[in-house]
Design a protein around this motif. Structure first.
Motif, PDB file in Angstrom:
ATOM      1  N   LYS A 102    -144.195  34.439 -50.263  1.00 20.29           N
ATOM      2  CA  LYS A 102    -144.042  34.161 -51.685  1.00 20.29           C
ATOM      3  C   LYS A 102    -143.670  32.691 -51.869  1.00 20.29           C
ATOM      4  O   LYS A 102    -142.788  32.173 -51.196  1.00 20.29           O
ATOM      5  CB  LYS A 102    -142.944  35.027 -52.291  1.00 20.29           C
ATOM      6  N   ARG A 103    -144.364  32.025 -52.785  1.00 19.36           N
ATOM      7  CA  ARG A 103    -144.049  30.645 -53.099  1.00 19.36           C
ATOM      8  C   ARG A 103    -143.497  30.580 -54.513  1.00 19.36           C
ATOM      9  O   ARG A 103    -143.867  31.389 -55.369  1.00 19.36           O
ATOM     10  CB  ARG A 103    -145.298  29.772 -52.961  1.00 19.36           C
ATOM     11  N   PRO A 104    -142.599  29.640 -54.792  1.00 21.46           N
ATOM     12  CA  PRO A 104    -141.959  29.603 -56.112  1.00 21.46           C
ATOM     13  C   PRO A 104    -142.950  29.246 -57.220  1.00 21.46           C
ATOM     14  O   PRO A 104    -143.856  28.443 -57.035  1.00 21.46           O
ATOM     15  CB  PRO A 104    -140.891  28.520 -55.957  1.00 21.46           C
ATOM     16  N   ALA A 105    -142.737  29.852 -58.377  1.00 24.75           N
ATOM     17  CA  ALA A 105    -143.571  29.588 -59.547  1.00 24.75           C
ATOM     18  C   ALA A 105    -143.124  28.286 -60.196  1.00 24.75           C
ATOM     19  O   ALA A 105    -142.061  27.729 -59.882  1.00 24.75           O
ATOM     20  CB  ALA A 105    -143.447  30.741 -60.535  1.00 24.75           C
ATOM     21  N   SER A 107    -142.033  27.748 -63.190  1.00 25.41           N
ATOM     22  CA  SER A 107    -140.785  27.900 -63.952  1.00 25.41           C
ATOM     23  C   SER A 107    -139.565  27.808 -63.035  1.00 25.41           C
ATOM     24  O   SER A 107    -138.549  27.214 -63.401  1.00 25.41           O
ATOM     25  CB  SER A 107    -140.786  29.224 -64.710  1.00 25.41           C
ATOM     26  N   GLU A 108    -139.673  28.369 -61.841  1.00 21.92           N
ATOM     27  CA  GLU A 108    -138.571  28.270 -60.874  1.00 21.92           C
ATOM     28  C   GLU A 108    -138.391  26.831 -60.410  1.00 21.92           C
ATOM     29  O   GLU A 108    -137.267  26.348 -60.267  1.00 21.92           O
ATOM     30  CB  GLU A 108    -138.847  29.150 -59.653  1.00 21.92           C
ATOM     31  N   LEU A 109    -139.482  26.168 -60.154  1.00 24.56           N
ATOM     32  CA  LEU A 109    -139.404  24.789 -59.675  1.00 24.56           C
ATOM     33  C   LEU A 109    -138.846  23.861 -60.743  1.00 24.56           C
ATOM     34  O   LEU A 109    -138.139  22.899 -60.429  1.00 24.56           O
ATOM     35  CB  LEU A 109    -140.783  24.306 -59.223  1.00 24.56           C
ATOM     36  N   ARG A 110    -139.135  24.131 -62.014  1.00 28.61           N
ATOM     37  CA  ARG A 110    -138.605  23.297 -63.101  1.00 28.61           C
ATOM     38  C   ARG A 110    -137.094  23.466 -63.240  1.00 28.61           C
ATOM     39  O   ARG A 110    -136.405  22.530 -63.664  1.00 28.61           O
ATOM     40  CB  ARG A 110    -139.285  23.651 -64.419  1.00 28.61           C
ATOM     41  N   ARG A 111    -136.577  24.641 -62.901  1.00 30.17           N
ATOM     42  CA  ARG A 111    -135.135  24.876 -62.995  1.00 30.17           C
ATOM     43  C   ARG A 111    -134.358  24.167 -61.893  1.00 30.17           C
ATOM     44  O   ARG A 111    -133.179  23.900 -62.044  1.00 30.17           O
ATOM     45  CB  ARG A 111    -134.838  26.372 -62.939  1.00 30.17           C
ATOM     46  N   LYS A 112    -135.012  23.861 -60.789  1.00 29.20           N
ATOM     47  CA  LYS A 112    -134.337  23.221 -59.662  1.00 29.20           C
ATOM     48  C   LYS A 112    -134.315  21.707 -59.852  1.00 29.20           C
ATOM     49  O   LYS A 112    -135.099  21.142 -60.608  1.00 29.20           O
ATOM     50  CB  LYS A 112    -135.045  23.561 -58.351  1.00 29.20           C
ATOM     51  N   ASP A 121    -142.454  22.030 -51.578  1.00 31.42           N
ATOM     52  CA  ASP A 121    -142.171  22.501 -52.939  1.00 31.42           C
ATOM     53  C   ASP A 121    -142.426  21.407 -53.968  1.00 31.42           C
ATOM     54  O   ASP A 121    -142.890  21.677 -55.079  1.00 31.42           O
ATOM     55  CB  ASP A 121    -140.731  23.000 -53.046  1.00 31.42           C
ATOM     56  N   PHE A 125    -144.917  21.599 -57.030  1.00 27.38           N
ATOM     57  CA  PHE A 125    -144.460  21.330 -58.389  1.00 27.38           C
ATOM     58  C   PHE A 125    -145.403  20.363 -59.096  1.00 27.38           C
ATOM     59  O   PHE A 125    -145.801  20.585 -60.240  1.00 27.38           O
ATOM     60  CB  PHE A 125    -143.039  20.766 -58.371  1.00 27.38           C
TER      61      PHE A 125
END
Length: 144
Positions: A102-105, A107-112, A121, A125
């Protein structure tokens, strides 16, 4: 030792898909003849290679169990090629076992925090963000 599960599952799925498509072709072939008039061959002419109804019957598999367990039967796409062999897990490249991770979506990458993201990553992004901006620009242009 690397787990052979994903490759063997993929191979089984490919074999099942091949069998399903073959069954649908056979069923479609049989369904076409229903309700349609066909013409018989002339009295003196016989169809080439015709030996009666017995030759039209499906034949059973002549492959041994050993061949079935060491090759991907039906996966050959080349005219002169052979079915691919199944290897040990250690003979496959390491990256193959991470394809289904699983790779981050986006929306997840924007939160980090972008400064702390690993290179892979960060690359993902940038790619996903560019794609989202292009889609947004295209939808705005389409409305105008």
């Amino acid at each position: 030792m690397i787990n052979a599960g994903p490759i063997r599952i993929w191979i089984k799925i490919m074999a099942l898909n091949q069998m399903r498509s073959l069954k649908s072709v056979i069923i479609a072939k049989n369904a076409v003849g229903v309700g349609q008039r066909t013409f018989a061959a002339g009295a003196g002419k016989a169809k080439k290679g015709s030996k009666g109804a017995a030759s039209d019957a499906p034949k059973g598999s002549t492959l041994s169990k050993e061949v079935k367990s060491t090759t991907v039967v039906g996966a050959n796409i080349l005219k002169d090629g052979a079915d691919p062999k199944i290897f040990l897990d250690s003979e496959y490249p390491d990256w193959l076992w991470h394809l289904l991770d699983k790779r981050p979506a986006l929306s997840e990458l924007r939160r980090k925090d972008i400064e702390t993201l690993p290179y892979e990553d960060l690359k993902r992004f940038v790619k996903l963000d560019n794609r989202a901006r292009i889609k947004e620009n295209n939808s705005v242009k389409a409305k105008n």
